[in-house]
Write a protein that holds these residues in place. Structure first.
Motif, mmCIF file in Angstrom:
data_model
loop_
_atom_site.group_PDB
_atom_site.id
_atom_site.type_symbol
_atom_site.label_atom_id
_atom_site.label_comp_id
_atom_site.label_asym_id
_atom_site.label_seq_id
_atom_site.Cartn_x
_atom_site.Cartn_y
_atom_site.Cartn_z
ATOM 1 N N ARG A 198 11.761 13.429 25.298
ATOM 2 C CA ARG A 198 13.034 14.151 25.696
ATOM 3 C C ARG A 198 14.279 13.822 24.878
ATOM 4 N N GLN A 199 14.401 12.562 24.678
ATOM 5 C CA GLN A 199 15.638 12.130 23.945
ATOM 6 C C GLN A 199 15.302 12.656 22.249
ATOM 7 N N ALA A 200 14.332 12.704 21.948
ATOM 8 C CA ALA A 200 14.445 13.220 20.560
ATOM 9 C C ALA A 200 14.401 14.953 20.382
ATOM 10 N N ALA A 201 13.946 15.415 21.469
ATOM 11 C CA ALA A 201 14.076 17.087 21.546
ATOM 12 C C ALA A 201 15.436 17.286 21.869
ATOM 13 N N GLN A 202 16.360 16.453 22.700
ATOM 14 C CA GLN A 202 17.854 16.693 22.969
ATOM 15 C C GLN A 202 18.707 16.383 21.768
ATOM 16 N N ASP A 203 18.370 15.532 21.073
ATOM 17 C CA ASP A 203 19.087 15.312 19.795
ATOM 18 C C ASP A 203 18.906 16.387 18.875
ATOM 19 N N CYS A 204 17.496 17.174 18.773
ATOM 20 C CA CYS A 204 17.481 18.364 18.166
ATOM 21 C C CYS A 204 18.448 19.566 18.681
ATOM 22 N N LEU A 205 18.314 19.584 19.851
ATOM 23 C CA LEU A 205 19.120 20.613 20.621
ATOM 24 C C LEU A 205 20.474 20.375 20.378
ATOM 25 N N ASP A 206 20.959 19.170 20.345
ATOM 26 C CA ASP A 206 22.376 18.853 20.044
ATOM 27 C C ASP A 206 22.958 18.780 18.551
ATOM 28 N N GLY A 207 22.119 19.023 17.547
ATOM 29 C CA GLY A 207 22.164 19.045 16.398
ATOM 30 C C GLY A 207 22.201 17.623 15.341
ATOM 31 N N ARG A 208 21.818 16.741 16.125
ATOM 32 C CA ARG A 208 21.725 15.379 15.541
ATOM 33 C C ARG A 208 20.529 15.094 14.703
ATOM 34 N N CYS A 209 19.628 15.987 14.985
ATOM 35 C CA CYS A 209 18.220 15.942 14.337
ATOM 36 C C CYS A 209 18.029 17.487 13.825
ATOM 37 N N ASP A 210 17.277 17.675 12.693
ATOM 38 C CA ASP A 210 16.950 19.080 12.301
ATOM 39 C C ASP A 210 15.506 19.528 12.722
ATOM 40 N N GLY A 211 14.755 18.609 13.230
ATOM 41 C CA GLY A 211 13.457 18.931 13.324
ATOM 42 C C GLY A 211 12.482 17.755 14.357
ATOM 43 N N LEU A 212 11.648 18.077 14.795
ATOM 44 C CA LEU A 212 10.761 17.048 15.671
ATOM 45 C C LEU A 212 9.485 17.016 15.186
ATOM 46 N N VAL A 213 8.865 15.738 14.921
ATOM 47 C CA VAL A 213 7.546 15.560 14.628
ATOM 48 C C VAL A 213 6.852 14.826 15.635
ATOM 49 N N THR A 214 5.780 14.971 16.050
ATOM 50 C CA THR A 214 5.311 14.381 17.320
ATOM 51 C C THR A 214 3.696 13.945 17.006
ATOM 52 N N GLY A 215 3.403 12.827 17.390
ATOM 53 C CA GLY A 215 2.218 12.385 17.640
ATOM 54 C C GLY A 215 1.349 12.555 18.937
ATOM 55 N N PRO A 216 0.217 12.075 18.983
ATOM 56 C CA PRO A 216 -0.658 12.463 20.342
ATOM 57 C C PRO A 216 -0.257 11.625 21.462
ATOM 58 N N VAL A 217 -0.370 12.445 22.574
ATOM 59 C CA VAL A 217 0.055 11.674 23.914
ATOM 60 C C VAL A 217 -1.522 11.511 24.658
ATOM 61 N N HIS A 218 -1.479 10.996 25.534
ATOM 62 C CA HIS A 218 -2.550 10.814 26.568
ATOM 63 C C HIS A 218 -2.082 11.316 27.817
ATOM 64 N N LYS A 219 -2.539 12.627 28.244
ATOM 65 C CA LYS A 219 -2.226 13.277 29.340
ATOM 66 C C LYS A 219 -2.437 12.577 30.598
ATOM 67 N N ALA A 220 -3.692 12.106 30.627
ATOM 68 C CA ALA A 220 -4.308 11.461 31.837
ATOM 69 C C ALA A 220 -3.162 10.076 32.246
ATOM 70 N N ALA A 221 -2.812 9.362 31.188
ATOM 71 C CA ALA A 221 -1.897 8.280 31.436
ATOM 72 C C ALA A 221 -0.593 8.574 32.038
ATOM 73 N N ILE A 222 -0.201 9.796 31.498
ATOM 74 C CA ILE A 222 1.306 10.302 31.868
ATOM 75 C C ILE A 222 1.197 10.772 33.434
ATOM 76 N N ASN A 223 0.217 11.583 33.630
ATOM 77 C CA ASN A 223 -0.076 12.107 34.977
ATOM 78 C C ASN A 223 -0.288 10.767 35.832
ATOM 79 N N GLU A 224 -1.165 9.793 35.589
ATOM 80 C CA GLU A 224 -1.347 8.735 36.334
ATOM 81 C C GLU A 224 -0.118 7.876 36.761
ATOM 82 N N GLY A 225 0.833 8.279 35.614
ATOM 83 C CA GLY A 225 2.195 7.168 35.715
ATOM 84 C C GLY A 225 3.227 7.935 36.669
ATOM 85 N N GLY A 226 2.540 8.983 37.156
ATOM 86 C CA GLY A 226 3.472 9.764 38.279
ATOM 87 C C GLY A 226 4.228 10.743 37.746
ATOM 88 N N ILE A 227 4.028 11.248 36.400
ATOM 89 C CA ILE A 227 4.837 12.234 35.982
ATOM 90 C C ILE A 227 4.075 13.684 35.548
#
Length: 324
Positions: A97-126
């Motif tokens: 979210r922080q990196a994407a917001q910096d792209c939206l605000d013009g502080r960065c010109d693009g976003l490169v992302t690595g792989p996430v673990h969906k189960a761990a995120i959901n198990e973390g309550g998100i």
């Protein structure tokens, strides 16, 4: 004009993402690269690979091989290679979210992302279905997932849905919106002046004139006819089992598949190591690796960095094109 700057998010800290970022940092580059990550996680990955890593302030413009500019995002718990910890879910999402917001605000010109673990995120309550969906919601826009390698581009009419839900999700409005986004992205981001898009049918043999399903007749064909009248170059609906033959692909700039596993297995077979995942329709370019967290490889130095290298190269190329 300031130098081109890309935001880099490693993803799951217990997976291969951090070490792939360390490998990326070793390469010469002509743009700024800022990692949104936990510094201890990156240093542990560098130590496991026996590679140099110097972390510099986010605004330093550091580009020397082995150096990575850093916007710190602290993990809640020290990660162990291969063992996702739900306590770190907030840091994973926070970095995105922080990196994407910096792209939206013009502080960065693009976003490169690595792989996430969906189960761990959901198990973390998100609640989380995918980064594509998360970024679309944050930006408040409609997006399309496209995967691409050196020879093929495949966009998706639907993404992460159970197969039994796909037919109901393919609507005239949604399909038209998707095709317009794909066509605009091919023009703007890939510099294709008059792109031709192959559109697959939903059913075997593209419905066999209604004998194997009527979605082609009732939904897909009318949308294609309407968009062709607007000037879009669309071919289809085509049977998926023959649309990817090399002789046919030579006439297409992209293929629109109706669902995830209709088009992506072909793309991954044709060049998995250099495949990337693009989110079309965002106000900024976002390019991700086309592989998972590979937990079994984490910390062993065995993960192939090709997809992340390709993602960074693609993102930089598109960002420059959008700058003009």
């Amino acid at each position: 004009m300031r130098p081109l700057r890309l935001a880099l998010v490693p993803g799951e800290p217990a997976g291969v993402g951090p070490e792939l970022c360390v490998r990326l940092a070793q390469r010469p580059r002509d743009h700024d690269l800022v990692a949104y990550a936990d510094p201890g996680t990156l240093r542990a990955a560098a130590a496991a690979l026996a590679l140099p890593l110097r972390l510099a302030p986010a605004d330093s413009g550091a580009r020397a091989p082995g150096t990575l500019a850093l916007q710190p995002v602290a993990n809640a718990a020290p990660p162990a290679f291969g063992r996702p910890d739900p306590r770190n879910a907030a840091a994973v999402i926070g970095a995105l979210r922080q990196a994407a917001q910096d792209c939206l605000d013009g502080r960065c010109d693009g976003l490169v992302t690595g792989p996430v673990h969906k189960a761990a995120i959901n198990e973390g309550g998100i609640p989380y279905t995918g980064t594509t969906e998360l970024l679309a919601e944050q930006a408040g826009c409609e997006v399309v997932m496209m995967l691409a390698n050196d020879t093929l581009r495949v966009a998706l009419a639907t993404t992460h849905l159970p197969l039994r839900a796909v037919a109901d999700a393919i609507t005239a409005g949604g399909l038209a919106r998707t095709l317009r986004i794909v066509e605009a992205a091919l023009r703007r981001d890939f510099a294709i002046r008059a792109p031709t898009i192959a559109v697959l049918g939903l059913n075997p043999h593209a419905g066999e004139a209604g004998h194997l399903g009527r979605e082609e007749i009732e939904t897909i064909e009318p949308v294609l006819a309407r968009l062709r009248a607007e000037g879009l170059r669309l071919v289809g609906p085509l049977p998926a089992d023959t649309a990817f033959l090399p002789a046919k692909l030579r006439g297409f700039d992209a293929v629109l598949a109706m669902y995830h596993d209709q088009g992506l297995p072909v793309l991954k077979f044709s060049g998995f190591e250099r495949a990337v995942n693009l989110t079309l329709g965002l106000p900024y370019p976002r390019v991700a690796v086309d592989h998972g967290t590979a937990l079994e490889l984490a910390g062993k130095g065995l993960a192939d960095p090709g997809s992340l290298f390709a993602a960074a190269e693609t993102c930089a190329r598109i960002a420059r094109a959008r700058r003009g």
